[in-house]
Design a protein around this motif. Structure first.
Motif, PDB file in Angstrom:
ATOM      1  N   VAL A  57       0.947  -1.315   0.205  1.00 37.92           N
ATOM      2  CA  VAL A  57      -0.115  -0.174   0.193  1.00 37.92           C
ATOM      3  C   VAL A  57       1.028   1.362   0.121  1.00 37.92           C
ATOM      4  O   VAL A  57       2.125   1.229   0.577  1.00 37.92           O
ATOM      5  N   GLN A  58       0.246   2.260  -0.390  1.00 39.46           N
ATOM      6  CA  GLN A  58       1.011   3.576  -0.518  1.00 39.46           C
ATOM      7  C   GLN A  58       0.777   4.508   0.671  1.00 39.46           C
ATOM      8  O   GLN A  58      -0.025   4.460   0.977  1.00 39.46           O
ATOM      9  N   ASN A  59       1.982   4.862   1.169  1.00 38.99           N
ATOM     10  CA  ASN A  59       1.899   5.813   2.377  1.00 38.99           C
ATOM     11  C   ASN A  59       1.728   7.175   1.839  1.00 38.99           C
ATOM     12  O   ASN A  59       2.263   7.744   1.066  1.00 38.99           O
ATOM     13  N   GLN A  60       0.374   7.643   1.990  1.00 40.36           N
ATOM     14  CA  GLN A  60       0.064   8.960   1.512  1.00 40.36           C
ATOM     15  C   GLN A  60       0.569  10.139   2.154  1.00 40.36           C
ATOM     16  O   GLN A  60       0.661  11.352   1.417  1.00 40.36           O
ATOM     17  N   THR A  61       1.342   9.968   3.019  1.00 35.77           N
ATOM     18  CA  THR A  61       1.938  11.152   3.860  1.00 35.77           C
ATOM     19  C   THR A  61       3.377  11.071   3.380  1.00 35.77           C
ATOM     20  O   THR A  61       3.934  12.112   2.847  1.00 35.77           O
ATOM     21  N   ALA A  62       3.964  10.100   3.378  1.00 36.17           N
ATOM     22  CA  ALA A  62       5.487   9.984   2.982  1.00 36.17           C
ATOM     23  C   ALA A  62       5.732   9.639   1.409  1.00 36.17           C
ATOM     24  O   ALA A  62       6.846   9.820   1.072  1.00 36.17           O
ATOM     25  N   GLY A  63       4.663   9.175   0.960  1.00 36.77           N
ATOM     26  CA  GLY A  63       4.922   8.668  -0.584  1.00 36.77           C
ATOM     27  C   GLY A  63       5.859   7.644  -0.729  1.00 36.77           C
ATOM     28  O   GLY A  63       6.300   7.225  -1.666  1.00 36.77           O
ATOM     29  N   THR A  64       5.829   6.591   0.305  1.00 33.77           N
ATOM     30  CA  THR A  64       6.325   5.526   0.339  1.00 33.77           C
ATOM     31  C   THR A  64       5.550   4.230   0.508  1.00 33.77           C
ATOM     32  O   THR A  64       4.505   4.458   0.688  1.00 33.77           O
ATOM     33  N   THR A  65       5.996   2.765   0.371  1.00 40.19           N
ATOM     34  CA  THR A  65       5.217   1.850   0.478  1.00 40.19           C
ATOM     35  C   THR A  65       5.486   0.911   1.834  1.00 40.19           C
ATOM     36  O   THR A  65       6.670   0.779   2.165  1.00 40.19           O
ATOM     37  N   VAL A  66       4.496   0.269   2.437  1.00 39.12           N
ATOM     38  CA  VAL A  66       4.748  -0.674   3.235  1.00 39.12           C
ATOM     39  C   VAL A  66       4.148  -1.962   2.792  1.00 39.12           C
ATOM     40  O   VAL A  66       3.045  -1.820   2.064  1.00 39.12           O
ATOM     41  N   LEU A  67       4.429  -2.957   3.377  1.00 37.57           N
ATOM     42  CA  LEU A  67       3.852  -4.350   3.278  1.00 37.57           C
ATOM     43  C   LEU A  67       2.773  -4.452   4.213  1.00 37.57           C
ATOM     44  O   LEU A  67       2.962  -4.589   5.501  1.00 37.57           O
ATOM     45  N   LYS A  68       1.487  -4.633   3.914  1.00 40.33           N
ATOM     46  CA  LYS A  68       0.333  -4.888   4.646  1.00 40.33           C
ATOM     47  C   LYS A  68       0.465  -6.131   5.221  1.00 40.33           C
ATOM     48  O   LYS A  68       0.433  -7.138   4.284  1.00 40.33           O
ATOM     49  N   GLY A  69       0.351  -6.608   6.623  1.00 43.44           N
ATOM     50  CA  GLY A  69       0.024  -8.059   6.885  1.00 43.44           C
ATOM     51  C   GLY A  69       1.541  -8.828   7.172  1.00 43.44           C
ATOM     52  O   GLY A  69       1.598 -10.169   7.270  1.00 43.44           O
ATOM     53  N   GLN A  70       2.652  -8.033   6.728  1.00 39.79           N
ATOM     54  CA  GLN A  70       4.107  -8.756   6.892  1.00 39.79           C
ATOM     55  C   GLN A  70       4.127  -9.352   8.329  1.00 39.79           C
ATOM     56  O   GLN A  70       4.091  -8.491   9.421  1.00 39.79           O
ATOM     57  N   SER A  71       4.584 -10.377   8.663  1.00 40.37           N
ATOM     58  CA  SER A  71       4.603 -11.029  10.055  1.00 40.37           C
ATOM     59  C   SER A  71       6.087 -10.925  10.324  1.00 40.37           C
ATOM     60  O   SER A  71       7.078 -11.044   9.603  1.00 40.37           O
ATOM     61  N   ARG A 236     -10.680  -2.915  12.299  1.00 38.98           N
ATOM     62  CA  ARG A 236     -11.401  -2.098  11.462  1.00 38.98           C
ATOM     63  C   ARG A 236     -10.536  -0.785  11.257  1.00 38.98           C
ATOM     64  O   ARG A 236     -10.108  -0.169  10.318  1.00 38.98           O
ATOM     65  N   VAL A 237     -10.158  -0.174  12.345  1.00 36.26           N
ATOM     66  CA  VAL A 237      -9.255   0.938  12.632  1.00 36.26           C
ATOM     67  C   VAL A 237      -7.833   0.571  11.925  1.00 36.26           C
ATOM     68  O   VAL A 237      -7.504   1.450  11.155  1.00 36.26           O
ATOM     69  N   LEU A 238      -7.277  -0.413  12.315  1.00 34.09           N
ATOM     70  CA  LEU A 238      -6.213  -0.843  11.978  1.00 34.09           C
ATOM     71  C   LEU A 238      -5.988  -0.919  10.516  1.00 34.09           C
ATOM     72  O   LEU A 238      -5.082  -0.628   9.699  1.00 34.09           O
ATOM     73  N   ASP A 239      -6.937  -1.491   9.811  1.00 37.74           N
ATOM     74  CA  ASP A 239      -6.917  -1.534   8.406  1.00 37.74           C
ATOM     75  C   ASP A 239      -7.243  -0.329   7.842  1.00 37.74           C
ATOM     76  O   ASP A 239      -6.648  -0.315   6.419  1.00 37.74           O
ATOM     77  N   TYR A 240      -7.985   0.652   8.211  1.00 35.43           N
ATOM     78  CA  TYR A 240      -8.163   1.903   7.798  1.00 35.43           C
ATOM     79  C   TYR A 240      -6.727   2.630   7.611  1.00 35.43           C
ATOM     80  O   TYR A 240      -6.322   3.010   6.571  1.00 35.43           O
ATOM     81  N   TYR A 241      -6.098   2.485   8.720  1.00 35.63           N
ATOM     82  CA  TYR A 241      -4.600   3.312   8.770  1.00 35.63           C
ATOM     83  C   TYR A 241      -3.698   2.424   7.788  1.00 35.63           C
ATOM     84  O   TYR A 241      -2.791   3.239   7.408  1.00 35.63           O
ATOM     85  N   THR A 242      -3.825   1.136   7.748  1.00 33.93           N
ATOM     86  CA  THR A 242      -2.770   0.367   7.011  1.00 33.93           C
ATOM     87  C   THR A 242      -3.008   0.808   5.529  1.00 33.93           C
ATOM     88  O   THR A 242      -2.124   0.936   4.660  1.00 33.93           O
ATOM     89  N   ASP A 243      -4.383   0.842   5.231  1.00 29.47           N
ATOM     90  CA  ASP A 243      -4.616   1.281   3.739  1.00 29.47           C
ATOM     91  C   ASP A 243      -4.253   2.597   3.412  1.00 29.47           C
ATOM     92  O   ASP A 243      -3.951   2.820   2.326  1.00 29.47           O
ATOM     93  N   LYS A 244      -3.969   3.328   3.991  1.00 33.24           N
ATOM     94  CA  LYS A 244      -3.646   4.715   4.058  1.00 33.24           C
ATOM     95  C   LYS A 244      -2.075   4.405   3.998  1.00 33.24           C
ATOM     96  O   LYS A 244      -1.427   5.729   3.656  1.00 33.24           O
ATOM     97  N   GLY A 245      -1.304   3.649   4.265  1.00 33.26           N
ATOM     98  CA  GLY A 245       0.030   3.417   4.494  1.00 33.26           C
ATOM     99  C   GLY A 245       0.626   4.233   5.700  1.00 33.26           C
ATOM    100  O   GLY A 245       2.126   4.371   5.705  1.00 33.26           O
TER     101      GLY A 245
END
Length: 466
Positions: A57-71, A236-245
């Motif tokens: 997903v794309q970080n909307q603030t920093a313009g970088t990406t993070v891996l959602k759900g990486q363990s 639901r809150v965590l998913d919301y913020y994760t989707d925002k990056g």
């Protein structure tokens, strides 16, 4: 109309089929007899895959990406009770090495070996083990497993750790960790990263949203959360913020391997390891942020480090570095704001619209503005840390165990920590608490931001959304 093959065509089809079967058979045979040095790639392809449902997903603030759900990929060590959390190339030591964040049974005497993978070739080196002294008296503690690098393998891509006694273990069964931090960078995609550990049975939704929104106002653009479990609404809150990056959730599965304690000390709740394995999670977060973030803050979701003379961490850290020097770690005094006391709230004209949140689970930090008196030193204080991660080697819950420079205490008139939670038996009376309205200076922006998130996550009642 169906197609009917004539005998010549049928013969060609059979020849083609036999040829394909022969080629596949030869390929399979070659794969079986590949040299041992090539075998780990099969294991790695399976073991290092992201968990099901992960996505970039794309970080909307920093313009970088993070891996959602990486363990955090916990791995058991054959012939030992040790667990491996993560591995990193440690550039700051001379010579450099691979450092593996691990969890060790403190009474176990075991020799470990590192199997390093460089360009598909294996190299074996003898590991050294350093168990962190801040284990709170539990049987298991956080440890650094250090792997020396042979001249022919100065940048290994993966590492496996085994007991030196397990010499005859089937090499195909080895599980490898990816060696992170391959490059020593000096330009970072994030300015501030906050590390939360560990989230368990979490239902404090309102305070979580308030904390995340406050951190953004303070300048944080990445939050890493080590999660064991939480309510559906929290997810639901965590998913919301994760989707925002903004948020990176690290599934923390330590309870599948050890009996984790729910308290800080064994006499409060016996177990194998302190407080859900909070300390190895913090060290993992420090290292995985090493070359991704200029600064790292180690604190909990119910804690906020608030500047007193400026409005953001972006303004605060240059002031602290000017006063105490660059490349330092900074300690912030804890101040308790107990939520069980009922005291006069701010008037409605100061905090308009707070009635919208009354049915949202969790504490409202804007209505708990009375703190306990600060205990005279040298009483222990649950302080927390903001640091340049490249100046620190080992961290714990409260502070830094090993760093390049000593940590500096921040004067409470410059910045201090606001810890809002149920305190239980404190022996204090309401009239002994001290009013502190510093949070109200953020209330306008914070209230608007929190309400917007609660609407977008459908956590406000239907009537409140209109």
């Amino acid at each position: 109309m169906s197609l009917v093959l004539q005998p010549p065509a049928l013969k060609k089809l059979r020849l083609l089929t036999y040829s394909l079967v022969f080629i596949l058979g030869v390929a399979l045979l070659l794969q079986t007899f590949r040299s041992d040095r090539m075998l780990p790639l099969q294991v790695l392809t399976y073991a290092l895959q992201p968990s099901v449902g992960s996505a970039v997903v794309q970080n909307q603030t920093a313009g970088t990406t993070v891996l959602k759900g990486q363990s955090a990929h916990l791995i058991g060590v054959g012939g030992s009770k040790a667990l491996l959390v993560s591995a990193f190339l440690e550039h700051r030591t001379k010579p450099k090495k691979v450092l593996v964040v691990a969890i060790m049974f403190r009474q176990e005497k075991v020799s470990l070996q590192c199997r390093l993978l460089c360009s598909e070739r294996r190299h074996v080196s003898r590991a050294s083990v350093d168990i962190h002294w801040d284990h709170f008296g539990f049987p298991y503690g956080t440890a650094d497993v250090s792997c020396p690098l042979p001249p022919a393998c100065q940048a290994p891509s993966h590492v496996a750790v085994t007991s030196a006694a397990a010499r005859n273990r089937d090499k195909a069964d080895l599980e490898f960790l990816e060696v992170q931090n391959q490059k020593e960078l000096n330009v970072f995609p994030y300015n501030f990263t906050s590390c939360f550990s560990t989230m368990y049975n979490y239902t404090n939704i309102l305070q979580l949203v308030q904390t995340v929104e406050m951190l953004q106002l303070l300048g944080v653009n990445r939050i890493v959360i080590y999660k064991m479990n939480c309510s559906n609404e929290t997810q639901r809150v965590l998913d919301y913020y994760t989707d925002k990056g903004l948020v990176e959730v690290v599934p923390w599965s330590l309870s599948e391997y050890l009996k984790v304690s729910r308290r800080a000390k064994p006499d409060q709740d016996p177990g194998d390891i302190h407080y859900f394995g909070q300390i190895p999670a913090l060290n993992d977060c420090l290292y995985r942020s090493m070359y991704r973030s200029k600064y790292v803050a180690l604190h909990d979701p119910d804690e906020l480090i608030l500047p007193q003379t400026v409005d953001s961490w972006s303004e605060l850290l240059p002031l602290l570095e000017k006063r105490h020097g660059a490349d330092r770690c900074f300690y912030f005094e804890n101040n308790w704001f107990p939520t069980e006391f009922t005291l006069p709230p701010p008037p409605p004209n100061v905090l308009p619209g707070l009635g919208l949140w009354r049915n949202v689970s969790g504490a409202n930090v804007l209505t708990h503005l009375y703190s306990e008196p600060v205990k005279p030193k040298p009483a222990f204080n649950n302080f927390k840390t903001i640091t340049n991660p490249r100046s620190v080697f080992v961290v714990t819950v409260h502070g830094v165990l090993r760093s390049q420079k000593s940590c500096a205490w921040v004067d409470r008139t410059v910045a201090r920590m606001y810890h809002t939670k149920v305190r239980g038996q404190t022996g204090l009376k309401a009239q002994q608490l001290i009013y502190d309205g510093r949070l109200l200076s953020y209330s306008g922006r914070l209230t608007s931001a929190v309400s917007a998130v609660l609407r977008e996550t459908r956590l406000l009642p239907d009537g409140a959304r209109r």
